[in-house]
Each structure stands twice: as C-alpha cells, then as structure tokens.
Design an enzyme around this catalytic site. Sequence first.
Site, PDB file in Angstrom:
ATOM      1  N   ASP A 250       0.834  -1.209   0.000  1.00  0.00           N
ATOM      2  CA  ASP A 250       0.000   0.000   0.000  1.00  0.00           C
ATOM      3  C   ASP A 250       0.868   1.258   0.000  1.00  0.00           C
ATOM      4  OD1 ASP A 250      -2.320   1.442  -0.014  1.00  0.00           O
ATOM      5  OD2 ASP A 250      -2.805   1.105   2.097  1.00  0.00           O
TER       6      ASP A 250
ATOM      7  N   HIS B 253       2.643   3.191  -9.065  1.00  0.00           N
ATOM      8  CA  HIS B 253       2.532   1.738  -9.240  1.00  0.00           C
ATOM      9  C   HIS B 253       3.768   1.175  -9.951  1.00  0.00           C
ATOM     10  CE1 HIS B 253      -1.369   1.893  -7.562  1.00  0.00           C
ATOM     11  NE2 HIS B 253      -1.982   2.443  -8.597  1.00  0.00           N
TER      12      HIS B 253
ATOM     13  N   LEU C 125      12.496 -20.075  -3.944  1.00  0.00           N
ATOM     14  CA  LEU C 125      11.413 -19.250  -3.410  1.00  0.00           C
ATOM     15  C   LEU C 125      10.140 -19.398  -4.263  1.00  0.00           C
ATOM     16  CD1 LEU C 125      10.417 -16.755  -1.665  1.00  0.00           C
ATOM     17  CD2 LEU C 125      11.354 -15.321  -3.497  1.00  0.00           C
TER      18      LEU C 125
HETATM   19  C1  FPP Z   1      -2.081  -0.034  -3.383  1.00  0.00           C
HETATM   20  O1  FPP Z   1      -1.583   1.283  -3.255  1.00  0.00           O
HETATM   21  C2  FPP Z   1      -1.416  -0.681  -4.510  1.00  0.00           C
HETATM   22  C3  FPP Z   1      -2.046  -1.272  -5.560  1.00  0.00           C
HETATM   23  C4  FPP Z   1      -3.511  -1.364  -5.672  1.00  0.00           C
HETATM   24  C5  FPP Z   1      -1.268  -1.851  -6.700  1.00  0.00           C
HETATM   25  C6  FPP Z   1      -0.061  -2.634  -6.316  1.00  0.00           C
HETATM   26  C7  FPP Z   1       0.680  -3.056  -7.539  1.00  0.00           C
HETATM   27  C8  FPP Z   1       2.011  -3.027  -7.674  1.00  0.00           C
HETATM   28  C9  FPP Z   1       2.937  -2.660  -6.571  1.00  0.00           C
HETATM   29  C10 FPP Z   1       2.645  -3.452  -8.959  1.00  0.00           C
HETATM   30  C11 FPP Z   1       2.755  -4.954  -8.970  1.00  0.00           C
HETATM   31  C12 FPP Z   1       3.489  -5.487 -10.091  1.00  0.00           C
HETATM   32  C13 FPP Z   1       3.430  -6.792 -10.506  1.00  0.00           C
HETATM   33  C14 FPP Z   1       4.471  -7.316 -11.389  1.00  0.00           C
HETATM   34  C15 FPP Z   1       2.364  -7.723 -10.130  1.00  0.00           C
HETATM   35  P1  FPP Z   1      -2.563   2.501  -3.425  1.00  0.00           P
HETATM   36  O2  FPP Z   1      -2.689   2.815  -4.868  1.00  0.00           O
HETATM   37  O3  FPP Z   1      -3.861   2.187  -2.756  1.00  0.00           O
HETATM   38  O4  FPP Z   1      -1.811   3.634  -2.672  1.00  0.00           O
HETATM   39  P2  FPP Z   1      -2.462   4.829  -1.849  1.00  0.00           P
HETATM   40  O5  FPP Z   1      -3.102   4.218  -0.633  1.00  0.00           O
HETATM   41  O6  FPP Z   1      -1.284   5.679  -1.499  1.00  0.00           O
HETATM   42  O7  FPP Z   1      -3.438   5.533  -2.737  1.00  0.00           O
END
Ligand code: FPP
Length: 240
Positions: free
Chosen positions: A19, A36, A129
């Site tokens: 997050d 992201h 892993l």
């Molecule tokens: C939550 O942060 C994050 C997500 C919904 C997306 C997570 C995805 C990635 C880290 C990329 C993954 C990559 C692969 C290869 C699978 P948020 O957007 O809710 O953050 P905020 O709370 O600050 O708004």
Amino acid sequence: MANENTNLKIPTHVAFIMDGNGRWAKKRLMPRNYGHREGAKALKTIIRACKDLGIRYATFYAFSTENWSRPDDEVKGLMDLFDEQLDTLKQYTDENARLIFIGDRTKLSESLQKKMAENEEGSKDNTGLTVLIAVNYGSHDEITRAVKKISALTKEGDISEDQITPELVNSFLDTGNIPPVDLLIRTGGEERISNFLLWQCAYAEFYFCDTLWPDFGKNELIEALKNYTSRDRRFGGVMN
Ligand code: FPP
C-alpha cells in the site's frame, strides 16, 4: 529457521499488502500510475531480498477484486503494468523461483492469462522461493469459489459431507497446499487486512509500517523480521 548472520527468525511464508503507491506519487506531483511503476520495482527488490533471507513463500497483493472500482485510467495502467512485468519475471524463474498466480483470472485479458499460465508452467518444478501474486483476488471471492467447487462434488456424490474438513476446504483455495501465512506485512500506514488471505492468515503475525510501498526495501523487510523474531507465537496454546 534462524538466520546465522542476524539471529533473525525467518518465517516460512510472508504476505505483503503493497500500500502507498498513490501517495508516494502524489508527494512527487506525479500520476498514481507512476507510483505503481515504482511499486513494481519495489516488488522485485523484495523478491530478491526474500530469496537472500531464506524465506520460502512470498505472496504479494497486486490487484484486489475491489480495485476495479478505481478510475478507468488507473485500472488500465495497472493491467498494462502487469502485462509488461510478466515478461520480466523470467529472470527469477531462471534462478529457480516458482511463480503462482492467485485470484480469479477469468476476468483478466487473454494476454495476461496466457502469460500467467506460461510463467506458472515454466517454473512449476522450481524448488527455490515460491512467489505468489494475487491479481483480481479477494478472500471472499476465493472462499466462495472453493465452496462452489466442493458443493458440486458433493452433489455429484464424489465426496460425502463427512469428508468436508478444514484440510479439504484449504486444498480448494487458490493457495492449495501452500503453507499458511506466518507474517503479514502492510505498508502505507493503514492497519487492516482488506480481504487478503483471510483463511491463510488465521495464525499470522501482523506487521504494519508507515513506509510507502515504493520505499520498502530489504532494510525495511529486515526491520519487520526483527519485530517478528520478538513475537511469541502460541497458535492458541499457552505460554511456555
Ligand atoms: C495499493 O496502493 C497498490 C495497488 C492497488 C497496486 C499494487 C501493484 C504493484 C505494486 C505493482 C505490482 C506489479 C506486478 C508485477 C504484479 P494505493 O494505490 O492504494 O496507494 P495509496 O493508498 O497511497 O493511494
């Protein structure tokens, strides 16, 4: 298992709620999808760190069943990012990592589904892993799908009601025979589980930190493991 260098207790299975990508980008006056992208880099850093530290299973929450309600351009950005990143995961499977995707993939694009299947197939015999990536995943949905499958088998007479045990239910989850989560880490300052691995986290230790996911690296993971090492896990029993 104790780590000889640091005296850390190394959990078998660590799950990550990644997050804070949006806030990380906002702080830099950048679009959320930029966050992201940086988050995907952090995920790769953490895969490597898990391998170095001797963690056997690492599960990452990449996209929840609820995330479809985000603005269209963010959803599209995330799907494009996954599609792109799936081409690069071979670097880990070449190093003996096994890749598994959990969640309902039938709602994802053909291209993504194909790449997921290829990554899984190509790494299924790897013994290093195990990396699980949750895409269009929600525990309620996962448990509901498992119940439907068990119900169909019961109806057809393939299994009797008496055979429905916690072990059987567990085996019908997307995580199948993967061991339960020992440590759940959530970055970004929120302290909730958000429909992630509800069954699998029955006895997990939870670790919440304020670090935004793109800033979460090996040192932050070691901090979480130090904290985990200090916990007394009793699994419903009493203190020794
Ligand atoms: C939550 O942060 C994050 C997500 C919904 C997306 C997570 C995805 C990635 C880290 C990329 C993954 C990559 C692969 C290869 C699978 P948020 O957007 O809710 O953050 P905020 O709370 O600050 O708004």
